[in-house]
Each structure stands twice: as structure tokens, then as C-alpha cells.
Design a protein around this motif. Sequence first.
Motif, PDB file in Angstrom:
ATOM      1  N   ALA A  74       0.827  -1.207   0.000  1.00 35.70           N
ATOM      2  CA  ALA A  74       0.000   0.000   0.000  1.00 35.70           C
ATOM      3  C   ALA A  74       0.862   1.257   0.000  1.00 35.70           C
ATOM      4  N   SER A  75       2.053   1.177   0.630  1.00 35.12           N
ATOM      5  CA  SER A  75       2.925   2.352   0.680  1.00 35.12           C
ATOM      6  C   SER A  75       3.397   2.745  -0.719  1.00 35.12           C
ATOM      7  N   ASN A  78       0.394   4.353  -2.504  1.00 36.51           N
ATOM      8  CA  ASN A  78       0.164   5.703  -1.972  1.00 36.51           C
ATOM      9  C   ASN A  78       1.215   6.683  -2.480  1.00 36.51           C
ATOM     10  N   GLN A  79       2.460   6.238  -2.567  1.00 37.87           N
ATOM     11  CA  GLN A  79       3.537   7.121  -3.018  1.00 37.87           C
ATOM     12  C   GLN A  79       3.334   7.537  -4.474  1.00 37.87           C
ATOM     13  N   SER A  81       0.510   7.373  -6.150  1.00 40.14           N
ATOM     14  CA  SER A  81      -0.745   8.109  -6.253  1.00 40.14           C
ATOM     15  C   SER A  81      -0.569   9.562  -5.840  1.00 40.14           C
ATOM     16  N   LYS A  82       0.238   9.787  -4.822  1.00 42.53           N
ATOM     17  CA  LYS A  82       0.496  11.147  -4.363  1.00 42.53           C
ATOM     18  C   LYS A  82       1.192  11.957  -5.450  1.00 42.53           C
ATOM     19  N   LYS A 105      -5.984   6.112  -7.245  1.00 38.83           N
ATOM     20  CA  LYS A 105      -5.387   4.930  -6.630  1.00 38.83           C
ATOM     21  C   LYS A 105      -5.742   3.661  -7.416  1.00 38.83           C
TER      22      LYS A 105
END
Length: 300
Positions: A74-75, A78-79, A81-82, A105
Motif C-alpha cells: 500500500a505504501s 500511496n507514493q 498516487s500522491k 489509486k
Amino acid sequence: MWFKNLQIYRLPAPWDMNAEKLEAALTPQTFQPCTSLDMQTQGWISPRENGILVHSVNQQLLIALGTEKKLLPASVINQVSKAKATEIEEQQGFKPGRKQMREIKEQVTDELLPRAFSINRTTWAWIDPVNGWLVIDAGTAAKADEVIKLLIKGIDKLPLEALHVVQSPVSAMTEWLAADTAPKGFTVDQDTELRAQGEGKATVRYVSQTIEPDDVQRHIASGKQCTRLAMTWADRISFVLTESLTIKRVAALDVIKENADTSSRDDDERFDSDLMLMTGELAKLLDDLVFALGGQMQVK
């Protein structure tokens, strides 16, 4: 081969099931590798890598559940996606909202999945239709449930039940320690766990250390009960019995290894010989353990 952990279930004894019937039932759920959009897939694989899903020796049935899972933390999602959200903010002049972030995402996940690494896992299961056992080599009930769920898909009205015994393992193990004696055919080994039943659930563990009778009495008097106990059966198999009636750390001892057939150089013959030895010994162990726990409880 030897199972390391035993999740134990009951079937009718005898059960009208053979290799041919089971093969037909499992075939629709044959394992298929992950596609570029799959996070995980599960299905039956051949125990001997010969295309046959059920390996049968002396009426004992061996099956294997294959699992492929993509490693996509997930990290990482998230990275990425950010970073993509920052690009979109510069283009549209405002930060993406919740709905748009969810879509970002999902898009990132779809893009990364084809490049994600995969891990494969095999969960073995032994079916004894003669004596009515289903035993799954799994360290947790959750992994055993994966096997059962897929079996239920293939076998209509699978007559499977959890194993219920008259005396709970916690009560029996505590009594054995308190009396400083083991049931007939068993010996108590050095690993022990005692746990209080209150809110704090204070726990004492003995690892590779014999617990003294005075210490046992003191812990029991303070409200602790035995929740894990290392034991040996008939000087042939060592194991750890848990409060949930799961058997862990199963190991064949030297007396079994000395009797194993090592004369054949053929892998298939050696595998079948080991399987016959394992299933024969474990069936006797399970019978004696159920007897030591007061017998099987009939649940209506």
C-alpha cells in the motif's frame, strides 16, 4: 514428506470418496496463474506435478492448494498516487477530492500490477476416507479455511465437521501438568505456556526447560491454565498441542526415520512410502489424542 502443523477436521468413517471422484470434483477449481489485473488467485495444483490433482496411496488422498499473490504494498501505491495527484493538481488548479483520489489509486494499482512480483504458496491437505480425517498442514485456521472453502465449492454437501472432544485441551493439559503425569502413550516435554484467564491474561512460557511441580501448582493456584504443551507420542512423534486443538511443530523422531524405506532410488516410490508412513502414524496419533481428551463429542 511430513506435515508440520495439523488443523484437524472430521469426516464420516468410512466416507464414500475415492481419488477418481475427488479428481472430478476438484478439476473445475484447477489453479490458474494471476493475470495482469489479479492481486491473488487460488486453485488446486498437482501434488506430484504430473497434472493429476489427487495423489492416492493405500486409500489415503493427498491434495494441494496453490496460491499466487502479487506483492504490491500500500505504501508504494500511496507514493505513486500522491505524485500523480500533484501532477493533476497543477493541471486543473485544485487538489483532487476524495472520489478523484480513489480513482487515481485504482488507476495506479492497475498500472503497477503487471510489474508486481508474485509469491507462490502451497497448502497441503490429507484426506483419510477410511478413518474419517481431514488434516490440513497450516499454521493458522485462516489458511485452513482457504482449503475448506474451495473444497465446499467442488463437493456438494461436503460432510465436514470440526473436531469436538469431551475434555477441552486447556483443561486436560492443565490437569496433566498439575498431576505431573501424561496420558497413556504420551510424555510431556519441555515447552509449556500457562496463561491467566482474566483481563490481563498474564502469560508464563517455559522454552526448552522442564517446569517444576511446585511452579506448576503456584501458577495454577494463581488462576493460570495451560494453553500450549510440548508432548511426544509413543516415542515416535513430537508435537505441541494448543488450546484450539491445533497440533504444531510436528516432527518424526529417530525411531520412525530408522524404519523409513530408503532402499528405493525412485522419487515416486520414496514419496509414496513416506506418505504411507506419515498417514499411518498420524492416524494412530490422532486416535490416541482424542481418547486422551475423553473421546469425540457428538454435536447435534
